[in-house]
Scaffold this motif. Structure first.
Motif: not given
Length: 236
Positions: A64-77
Motif C-alpha cells: 500500500r505504498s502509493r508513491t512506489a506504485l505510481a513511480a513503478v507504473i511510470l517507470a515501466l511505461l
C-alpha cells in the motif's frame, strides 16, 4: 508465523522492513523483471520475467505504498515505450494512456463513474489526501528551516536531531525523523548546492543511459534508465 494476512483490515506487506521501504524493493524487482521479460533470449526466461513482474506489482499493492506504485507504473511505461522501435507506435501508446486517464478523471468528476477517495489512498485508514498524510505540514516546516541555511544546509545527515525531530513530531502529532522526501532531506542536510548536485546526477544518469540505448539498442540501458527514473520519482 501468521504475519502474512493480506485480507486483514489495515494489513501492509513489509517483511522485515517498513512497508514503504519494501515498496522500493518491489519496484526494483518489477523493473528488473520487465527487463528479463523483454531481454531474455529464451522463452522460459521471458515467461519467468512475466511471472515475476506480476508478483512484484502485486507485492507493491500489498505494501500500500502509493508513491512506489505510481513511480513503478511510470517507470515501466517509460521502459516499454522506449523498446518500441516505431516512433509512431510510441506516440500512439503514450497518447492512448493519457486519453484513458483523462477519460477516467472526467467520468469520475461528473459522477458517472463513482470513485471513492479511498481508492487513491489504497484503502489506508491512516491517510489524508488534503495533507498527503501530514507531508504538507512537514514540507512547510522543513522549508522554513532550510531558509536559515540555504546554501550548505545543516551538514550531512545532521538535520534530524533531537530538537528538530521533537518540533516536527509535535506539529504533525506523530513521531517522525525524516522529511519523507529525498530532495527535501538533501536540501536540509546539504543545502542548495547538495540538492543541485543530487538532482544533476539523477538527470545525467538517465540521459546517459537513454543515449546509450538509442546508440546500441540494448534493453539493459533502457532498464537502467527506468530504474533511475523509478528512484527519482519515488524520492519525491
Amino acid at each position: 508465523l501468521g504475519t502474512f494476512e493480506p485480507l486483514a483490515p489495515g494489513y501492509r506487506f513489509g517483511g522485515t522492513l517498513h512497508p514503504n521501504q519494501q515498496g522500493i524493493n518491489c519496484g526494483i524487482l518489477a523493473v528488473s523483471s520487465a527487463f528479463l521479460c523483454r531481454g531474455a533470449r529464451s522463452r522460459r526466461g521471458r515467461v519467468l520475467g512475466g511471472l515475476l513482474l506480476v508478483v512484484a506489482i502485486s507485492a507493491i499493492g500489498l505494501t500500500r505504498s502509493r508513491t512506489a506504485l505510481a513511480a513503478v507504473i511510470l517507470a515501466l511505461l517509460f521502459f516499454f515505450l522506449a523498446l518500441e522501435a516505431a516512433p509512431l507506435r510510441r506516440i500512439s501508446l503514450a497518447s492512448g494512456a493519457a486519453a484513458a486517464i483523462a477519460l477516467l478523471a472526467l467520468l469520475s468528476a461528473n459522477g458517472i463513474l463513482p470513485v471513492s477517495p479511498r481508492a487513491f489512498l489504497l484503502a489506508r485508514e491512516d491517510s489524508s489526501l488534503a495533507t498527503l498524510t501530514g507531508r504538507t505540514d512537514i514540507c512547510s516546516y522543513a522549508l522554513r528551516r532550510a531558509a536559515d541555511r540555504p546554501l550548505t544546509g545543516y551538514g550531512y545527515n545532521s538535520f534530524w536531531g533531537r530538537r528538530h525531530t521533537a518540533e516536527v513530531s509535535q506539529l504533525v502529532d506523530w513521531k517522525i525523523s525524516e522529511g519523507h522526501s529525498a530532495y527535501l532531506d538533501t536540501l536540509l542536510n546539504l543545502g542548495a548546492v547538495g540538492l543541485l548536485l543530487f538532482a544533476g546526477l539523477l538527470v545525467l544518469a538517465m540521459v546517459v543511459a537513454a543515449a546509450r540505448f538509442v546508440a546500441h539498442g540494448d534493453a539493459a540501458y533502457a532498464a537502467a534508465a527506468a530504474l533511475v527514473a523509478f528512484a527519482a520519482l519515488d524520492g519525491l
